[in-house]
Design a protein around this motif. Sequence first.
Motif, mmCIF file in Angstrom:
data_model
loop_
_atom_site.group_PDB
_atom_site.id
_atom_site.type_symbol
_atom_site.label_atom_id
_atom_site.label_comp_id
_atom_site.label_asym_id
_atom_site.label_seq_id
_atom_site.Cartn_x
_atom_site.Cartn_y
_atom_site.Cartn_z
ATOM 1 N N ASN A 101 0.323 8.286 6.075
ATOM 2 C CA ASN A 101 0.983 8.850 4.902
ATOM 3 C C ASN A 101 0.147 8.681 3.643
ATOM 4 O OD1 ASN A 101 3.272 10.217 3.968
ATOM 5 N ND2 ASN A 101 4.216 8.349 3.194
ATOM 6 N N SER A 102 -1.104 8.298 3.792
ATOM 7 C CA SER A 102 -1.925 7.979 2.629
ATOM 8 C C SER A 102 -2.356 9.207 1.838
ATOM 9 C CB SER A 102 -3.161 7.188 3.068
ATOM 10 O OG SER A 102 -3.887 7.912 4.047
ATOM 11 N N ASP A 103 -2.210 10.416 2.422
ATOM 12 C CA ASP A 103 -2.620 11.618 1.704
ATOM 13 C C ASP A 103 -1.502 12.220 0.858
ATOM 14 O OD1 ASP A 103 -5.174 11.501 2.732
ATOM 15 O OD2 ASP A 103 -4.690 12.719 4.477
ATOM 16 N N GLY A 111 8.544 -3.456 0.571
ATOM 17 C CA GLY A 111 7.492 -3.990 -0.282
ATOM 18 C C GLY A 111 7.344 -5.483 -0.119
ATOM 19 N N PHE A 112 6.686 -6.121 -1.082
ATOM 20 C CA PHE A 112 6.465 -7.563 -1.010
ATOM 21 C C PHE A 112 6.130 -8.084 -2.392
ATOM 22 C CE2 PHE A 112 2.847 -5.099 0.490
ATOM 23 C CZ PHE A 112 1.900 -5.398 -0.467
ATOM 24 N N VAL A 165 -2.778 -1.451 0.061
ATOM 25 C CA VAL A 165 -1.535 -1.083 0.753
ATOM 26 C C VAL A 165 -1.242 0.402 0.587
ATOM 27 C CG1 VAL A 165 0.977 -1.363 0.681
ATOM 28 C CG2 VAL A 165 -0.505 -3.371 0.668
ATOM 29 N N LEU A 166 -1.422 0.915 -0.613
ATOM 30 C CA LEU A 166 -1.126 2.327 -0.863
ATOM 31 C C LEU A 166 -2.043 3.249 -0.066
ATOM 32 C CD1 LEU A 166 -0.477 2.330 -4.719
ATOM 33 C CD2 LEU A 166 1.173 2.209 -2.851
ATOM 34 N N ARG A 167 -3.212 2.769 0.311
ATOM 35 C CA ARG A 167 -4.152 3.588 1.078
ATOM 36 C C ARG A 167 -3.960 3.424 2.597
ATOM 37 N NH1 ARG A 167 -7.510 5.578 -2.693
ATOM 38 N NH2 ARG A 167 -7.855 4.347 -4.591
ATOM 39 N N ASN A 168 -2.989 2.604 2.985
ATOM 40 C CA ASN A 168 -2.780 2.347 4.420
ATOM 41 C C ASN A 168 -1.290 2.354 4.755
ATOM 42 O OD1 ASN A 168 -5.589 1.468 5.624
ATOM 43 N ND2 ASN A 168 -5.430 0.495 3.615
ATOM 44 N N GLN A 169 -0.604 3.430 4.384
ATOM 45 C CA GLN A 169 0.813 3.566 4.688
ATOM 46 C C GLN A 169 1.024 4.614 5.782
ATOM 47 O OE1 GLN A 169 2.436 4.339 0.678
ATOM 48 N NE2 GLN A 169 3.510 2.399 0.894
ATOM 49 N N TYR A 170 2.149 4.462 6.481
ATOM 50 C CA TYR A 170 2.485 5.391 7.563
ATOM 51 C C TYR A 170 3.941 5.815 7.430
ATOM 52 C CZ TYR A 170 -1.820 3.631 9.589
ATOM 53 O OH TYR A 170 -3.135 3.287 9.779
ATOM 54 N N GLY A 214 -6.423 -9.757 -8.207
ATOM 55 C CA GLY A 214 -6.305 -9.734 -6.757
ATOM 56 C C GLY A 214 -5.019 -9.083 -6.297
ATOM 57 N N ALA A 215 -3.937 -9.297 -7.045
ATOM 58 C CA ALA A 215 -2.657 -8.684 -6.701
ATOM 59 C C ALA A 215 -2.751 -7.165 -6.787
ATOM 60 C CB ALA A 215 -1.565 -9.204 -7.632
ATOM 61 N N PHE A 216 -3.382 -6.654 -7.816
ATOM 62 C CA PHE A 216 -3.512 -5.208 -7.963
ATOM 63 C C PHE A 216 -4.464 -4.625 -6.923
ATOM 64 C CE2 PHE A 216 -1.545 -5.804 -12.137
ATOM 65 C CZ PHE A 216 -0.695 -4.718 -12.153
ATOM 66 N N ARG A 217 -5.480 -5.385 -6.528
ATOM 67 C CA ARG A 217 -6.368 -4.910 -5.459
ATOM 68 C C ARG A 217 -5.603 -4.784 -4.150
ATOM 69 N NH1 ARG A 217 -10.048 -9.011 -7.282
ATOM 70 N NH2 ARG A 217 -11.570 -8.189 -8.757
#
Length: 230
Positions: free
Chosen positions: A4-6, A164-165, A185-190, A177-180
């Motif tokens: 779902n990353s696109d 979320g978390f 995560v946003l680039r690896n969702q399904y 680091g939190a924002f990284r």
Amino acid sequence: FKANSDSPLRVVLLFDISSSIRSRFGFEQKAANHFLKHVLRPGMDRAAVISFGTDVREVQSMTGDVEKLTTAVAHLQPGGETSLHDALIRASHDLLQGSPFDSRKIIIILSDGADTASHANAKECMVAAVSSDATSLVVDASVPSERNSPGQVYLRKLAESSGGFVLPAREDSEVKGAFRKIDAVLRNQYALTYKPALFARNGAYRAIKLATRKQGMIVHARNGYYASPN
């Protein structure tokens, strides 16, 4: 089941400007601006900035213009109490009403979680957040001595209910680091779709439990949804 990353992002950045986070306010501004500059894809993603202290205020409406977003964040000034519940309800309603069907709705919360001034209660806030279908990601800005405070417990429950978390950002070194991690995560969702048994659009809450066959894997998925009549 598909990656779902696109899909386009619709992000609301909820920025706590109360006096309780004054000591790290400037660093949080820089980290948030770094995130906006490096995550939003031109022509596809959009974001809004809502600040909350004693009052809730939309300082930048939904836009794909990163310069407008970073300028809005840079101009924020800390002070006042904390209207966290009211801010979350505002963000949830905005995303529910104004996002395309195929978009990924994200609420990023920078706060210590200690609500002191909202008109809405915690339950009303939770219902609104779950109903929006948004994933809530929390950047925990509480001080190190406030571990497992009521505010932290509430934010953790809110985040987990949406898939979320919570990311600790109690020290300046943790904020970037939190924002990284949010970026990763946003680039690896399904997206996983299914047809529920005995489904009825009656407004009731329907729980979801998602598990993997492979042992030891951690799944971040929403705990349920409201079967809206509409």
